[in-house]
Structure formats: C-alpha cells, structure tokens
Write a protein that holds these residues in place. Structure first.
Motif, short mmCIF file in Angstrom:
data_model
loop_
_atom_site.label_atom_id
_atom_site.label_comp_id
_atom_site.label_asym_id
_atom_site.label_seq_id
_atom_site.Cartn_x
_atom_site.Cartn_y
_atom_site.Cartn_z
N MET A 63 37.06 64.99 27.98
CA MET A 63 35.70 64.82 27.54
C MET A 63 35.53 63.42 26.94
N PRO A 64 34.53 62.65 27.43
CA PRO A 64 34.34 61.29 26.90
C PRO A 64 33.92 61.31 25.43
N LEU A 65 34.35 60.30 24.72
CA LEU A 65 33.97 60.17 23.32
C LEU A 65 32.55 59.63 23.23
N SER A 66 31.79 60.09 22.26
CA SER A 66 30.44 59.56 22.09
C SER A 66 30.53 58.15 21.50
N VAL A 67 29.52 57.34 21.83
CA VAL A 67 29.48 55.96 21.37
C VAL A 67 28.75 55.92 20.03
N PRO A 68 29.47 55.57 18.96
CA PRO A 68 28.82 55.53 17.65
C PRO A 68 27.93 54.30 17.50
N ASP A 97 43.65 49.55 15.68
CA ASP A 97 44.67 49.81 16.72
C ASP A 97 44.68 51.26 17.16
N ARG A 98 43.48 51.89 17.18
CA ARG A 98 43.42 53.31 17.56
C ARG A 98 42.22 53.66 18.43
N LEU A 99 41.16 52.87 18.35
CA LEU A 99 39.91 53.23 19.00
C LEU A 99 39.27 51.99 19.64
N ILE A 100 38.90 52.11 20.93
CA ILE A 100 38.30 51.01 21.66
C ILE A 100 36.84 51.31 21.93
N ARG A 101 36.01 50.29 21.74
CA ARG A 101 34.64 50.34 22.23
C ARG A 101 34.55 49.30 23.33
N TRP A 102 34.47 49.76 24.57
CA TRP A 102 34.29 48.86 25.70
C TRP A 102 32.83 48.40 25.73
N ASN A 103 32.60 47.14 25.99
CA ASN A 103 31.25 46.61 26.18
C ASN A 103 31.08 46.31 27.66
N HIS A 104 30.21 47.07 28.31
CA HIS A 104 29.98 46.87 29.75
C HIS A 104 28.74 46.02 29.96
N PHE A 105 28.78 45.19 31.01
CA PHE A 105 27.68 44.29 31.34
C PHE A 105 27.42 44.33 32.83
N THR A 106 26.17 44.06 33.20
CA THR A 106 25.83 43.93 34.62
C THR A 106 26.30 42.57 35.10
N GLY A 107 26.20 42.34 36.40
CA GLY A 107 26.57 41.04 36.96
C GLY A 107 25.73 39.91 36.40
N GLY A 111 24.76 39.84 33.32
CA GLY A 111 25.08 39.71 31.90
C GLY A 111 24.32 40.61 30.96
N ALA A 112 23.44 41.46 31.50
CA ALA A 112 22.71 42.39 30.63
C ALA A 112 23.64 43.52 30.20
N SER A 113 23.39 44.05 29.04
CA SER A 113 24.21 45.16 28.55
C SER A 113 24.08 46.36 29.48
N ALA A 114 25.22 46.94 29.82
CA ALA A 114 25.25 48.17 30.64
C ALA A 114 25.79 49.32 29.79
N GLY A 115 25.74 49.14 28.47
CA GLY A 115 26.15 50.21 27.57
C GLY A 115 27.60 50.12 27.13
N GLY A 116 27.89 50.92 26.14
CA GLY A 116 29.25 50.97 25.61
C GLY A 116 29.94 52.23 26.03
N GLU A 117 31.23 52.24 25.87
CA GLU A 117 32.06 53.40 26.19
C GLU A 117 33.21 53.41 25.20
N MET A 118 33.58 54.58 24.75
CA MET A 118 34.66 54.71 23.77
C MET A 118 35.92 55.25 24.44
N ASP A 177 42.53 56.24 24.45
CA ASP A 177 43.68 56.35 25.34
C ASP A 177 44.79 55.41 24.84
N PRO A 178 45.97 55.94 24.55
CA PRO A 178 47.05 55.11 23.99
C PRO A 178 47.43 53.92 24.86
N ALA A 179 47.44 54.08 26.18
CA ALA A 179 47.80 52.95 27.05
C ALA A 179 46.74 51.85 26.98
N ALA A 180 45.47 52.23 26.96
CA ALA A 180 44.40 51.25 26.86
C ALA A 180 44.41 50.57 25.49
N VAL A 181 44.66 51.34 24.44
CA VAL A 181 44.75 50.78 23.09
C VAL A 181 45.88 49.75 23.04
#
Length: 175
Positions: free
Chosen positions: A1-6, A126-136, A138-145, A148-152
């Motif tokens: 289940m994806p984490l909600s974006v705070p 060192d425990r939680l990532i907020r990915w910042n996604h962008f369109t080609g 450069g506009a914001s395409a939203g965040g994602e939390m 995942d230990p490997a990604a961290v």
C-alpha cells in the motif's frame, strides 16, 4: 500500500535529525515560481537587508525545523554553464541560507560516476523519502513517499557522495 504524501509542515515536522534534498534538474516550471522567475528576468533582486520582503512560509518552516535541531541540507547538481533558471535559483539561495539551510552546488560533470536515483528527493532521518516528480516541461507531477530500505540506502549514499564533492554556496561561482 503506497504511503500518503504529507504536507511540507508534516514532513519536515516529522524530522528529528536530518532532512536532505537533492535537486538534479536545470529548470523547473513549478507554477508558484513563474511569477518570481519572471520578475527576476525583468531585473528584480531581493534586498538581503530587507528580510521582510522575501521571508515567506517556506523559509519560516525551514527556520522552525533547524531551530528544533534538525540539520537541513540541499545539494544541487547543475550543468555548466548554468541555465537561466539555475542562475535565478542561485541568486535567491541566500534566503535559504538565512533560514538555516546548508546549500551546496555540484557541477554535473563531477557527478558522472555517482549512482543517482531517477528523481529529485527529500530524505528524512535516513528513513523516509519524498520523491518529487516533474513533467518533461518541469511542472510538478506530484510527490510520492517511500520507506523502501533499498531506495533509502540509494538516496542516502547518493546524497552524501554529492555533498562531499559539492561546493558550499558561499564559494560557488556560477558559470
């Protein structure tokens, strides 16, 4: 289940030790920056002595976060010569520093052998990532939390390697 974006206050409010941010794009078309970027292009520059004119909610949040003992670091990987947008960011970075952020710049040519994630990110304690996604464009395409230990691990190692090579803001000269 994806984490909600705070919200940003919730995310940075959850930090107890560190919040690091890696930026890797040469331009961003974030809606709220179109006005300030256009003003900068027309010649406007913030007056460092007139803090009230440039202090805004984001900088308050950074100051509050740093005031709780959280180390906030931002690293920017930039192409050289820098884009006009990067020059705009550079000119305004003194406000981030005044709020308590540590900021460094790494010329992209010096990052070629660093394993980097595919997106800009914030890494909290060192425990939680907020990915910042962008369109080609450069506009914001939203965040994602992610927690995942490997990604961290990837983000933490990438940030620290960039940070160790990067030039502190007060020493970096745009080219």
């Amino acid at each position: 289940m994806p984490l909600s974006v705070p919200t940003w206050p919730e995310l940075l409010g959850s930090a107890t030790r560190s919040a690091v941010h890696l930026e890797m794009r040469d331009s961003y078309a974030v809606d709220y920056e179109k006005g300030p970027f256009a003003q900068w292009r027309a010649g406007f520059r913030h007056d460092p002595s007139d803090r009230a004119s440039w202090w805004r909610p984001w900088l308050d949040l950074i100051q509050e976060t740093v005031g709780r003992g959280v180390v906030v670091r931002r690293a920017r990987i930039v192409s050289e010569p820098v884009s006009e947008y990067t020059h705009f960011l550079y000119d305004g970075t003194f406000t981030n520093v005044a709020a308590g952020e540590q900021v460094r710049w790494l010329p992209r040519r010096q990052a070629s052998d660093i394993a980097l994630p595919g997106n800009d990110f914030w890494l909290i304690d060192d425990r939680l990532i907020r990915w910042n996604h962008f369109t080609g464009e450069g506009a914001s395409a939203g965040g994602e939390m992610s927690d995942d230990p490997a990604a961290v691990k990837l983000c933490g190692e990438a940030f620290e390697e960039v940070w160790s090579r990067a030039i502190p803001h007060d020493q970096y000269q745009i080219r």
